[in-house]
Design a protein around this motif. Structure first.
Motif, short mmCIF file in Angstrom:
data_model
loop_
_atom_site.label_atom_id
_atom_site.label_comp_id
_atom_site.label_asym_id
_atom_site.label_seq_id
_atom_site.Cartn_x
_atom_site.Cartn_y
_atom_site.Cartn_z
N LEU A 102 6.79 3.71 4.48
CA LEU A 102 7.48 3.19 5.67
C LEU A 102 8.72 2.41 5.26
O LEU A 102 9.81 2.61 5.84
N TRP A 107 3.92 9.52 8.24
CA TRP A 107 2.53 9.96 8.28
C TRP A 107 2.38 11.47 8.29
O TRP A 107 1.38 11.99 7.82
N TYR A 166 2.69 -5.49 9.20
CA TYR A 166 2.25 -5.68 7.80
C TYR A 166 3.46 -5.88 6.89
O TYR A 166 3.48 -6.76 6.03
N LEU A 167 4.47 -5.01 7.06
CA LEU A 167 5.66 -5.08 6.21
C LEU A 167 6.39 -6.41 6.39
O LEU A 167 6.83 -7.03 5.42
N THR A 182 1.13 3.62 2.19
CA THR A 182 1.73 3.84 3.49
C THR A 182 2.84 2.82 3.77
O THR A 182 3.90 3.16 4.29
N GLU A 183 2.60 1.56 3.41
CA GLU A 183 3.63 0.54 3.58
C GLU A 183 4.87 0.89 2.77
O GLU A 183 6.00 0.72 3.23
N THR A 233 0.86 -1.18 0.00
CA THR A 233 0.00 0.00 0.00
C THR A 233 0.90 1.24 0.00
O THR A 233 2.11 1.15 0.23
N TYR A 236 1.90 -1.31 11.24
CA TYR A 236 2.42 -1.29 9.86
C TYR A 236 3.75 -2.02 9.74
O TYR A 236 4.06 -2.58 8.68
#
Length: 242
Positions: free
Chosen positions: A176, A198, A215-216, A172-173, A170, A212
């Motif tokens: 990051l 952010w 998620y990564l 945001t991912e 995504t 997050y």
């Protein structure tokens, strides 16, 4: 020491075009000054109807749009643009700070949201993020690819690969991971990540960073030697396996 962010420009090398729409003359003057210091071409409008004409004539790469205006509010402007097929990225400016107003702005087709009062640096940072995510801005850096071990990240095309396999992230991912990969073997704190990725004030809610990071890890490290490491009580680091 903070390193200056690389200059962004259009694919053809010309300056990014930013349209700023607000009925407060002082605010548009300040924003225009800050954006021109980035090397961008800026034009302004003071009303909703002027904004529609400006977008047609100027064809901006991004639109900074106030919601509360006397003739045609920002929501209505955005609605007309999207109806006409114009998908210019929109950063909303507004004095409203209720969650419902943010949701309304973003679900209407806006791309980001800043509440007044805000810092000029924050608006510039948000616009840079919008331009990168939209894929409409590039830098003069010779090498757009970041690498850590068998992981690569292309800052221009937003492609990420590990061991030759493409990884879907995504927006945001991606931001990051880019921040971590720009600081290999360096521990970055949750506060630094919140500020750089952010640009929001989460009031110390560092749990969003932990979420997050998890998620990564599932996308980057699953089935491979881990690259993303937790340094307890300090933050996170990305480094090649020993």
């Amino acid at each position: 020491m903070t390193t200056a962010a690389p200059a962004l420009h259009r694919p053809d090398g010309s300056p990014l075009r930013i349209a700023v729409v607000d009925d407060e003359q002082m605010l548009t003057d300040l924003l225009s000054m800050a954006l021109r210091m980035e090397g961008w071409e800026v034009k302004t409008a003071a009303s909703g109807y002027e904004a529609l004409q400006l977008v047609r004539d100027f064809e901006p790469d991004a639109l900074v749009l106030d919601i509360m205006m006397p003739d045609l509010d920002g929501m209505a402007v955005l609605h007309r643009l999207r109806q006409s097929g114009d998908d210019v990225p929109v950063l909303f400016l507004t004095a409203k700070d209720a969650v419902a107003d943010r949701v309304a702005g973003l679900t209407a087709g806006g791309d980001d949201y800043v509440t007044k009062p805000f810092s000029l640096e924050e608006v510039v940072a948000r616009l840079r993020g919008l331009m990168r995510r939209a894929g409409s801005a590039f830098t003069d850096e010779a090498e757009p690819i970041l690498r850590v071990a068998d992981l690569s990240l292309n800052e221009d095309s937003h492609e990420v690969e590990r061991a030759g396999n493409q990884i879907e992230l995504t927006a945001t991912e991606f931001e990051l991971l880019r921040f971590l990969m720009r600081n290999p073997r360096r521990v970055v704190s949750k506060a630094q990540i919140l500020d750089r990725v952010w640009n929001y004030d989460f009031g110390g809610r560092s749990s969003v960073v932990e979420l997050y990071i998890s998620y990564l890890r599932k996308k980057i490290d699953a089935g491979h030697p881990p690259l993303i490491h937790t340094v307890r009580g300090v933050g996170y680091m990305i480094k090649a396996p020993q």
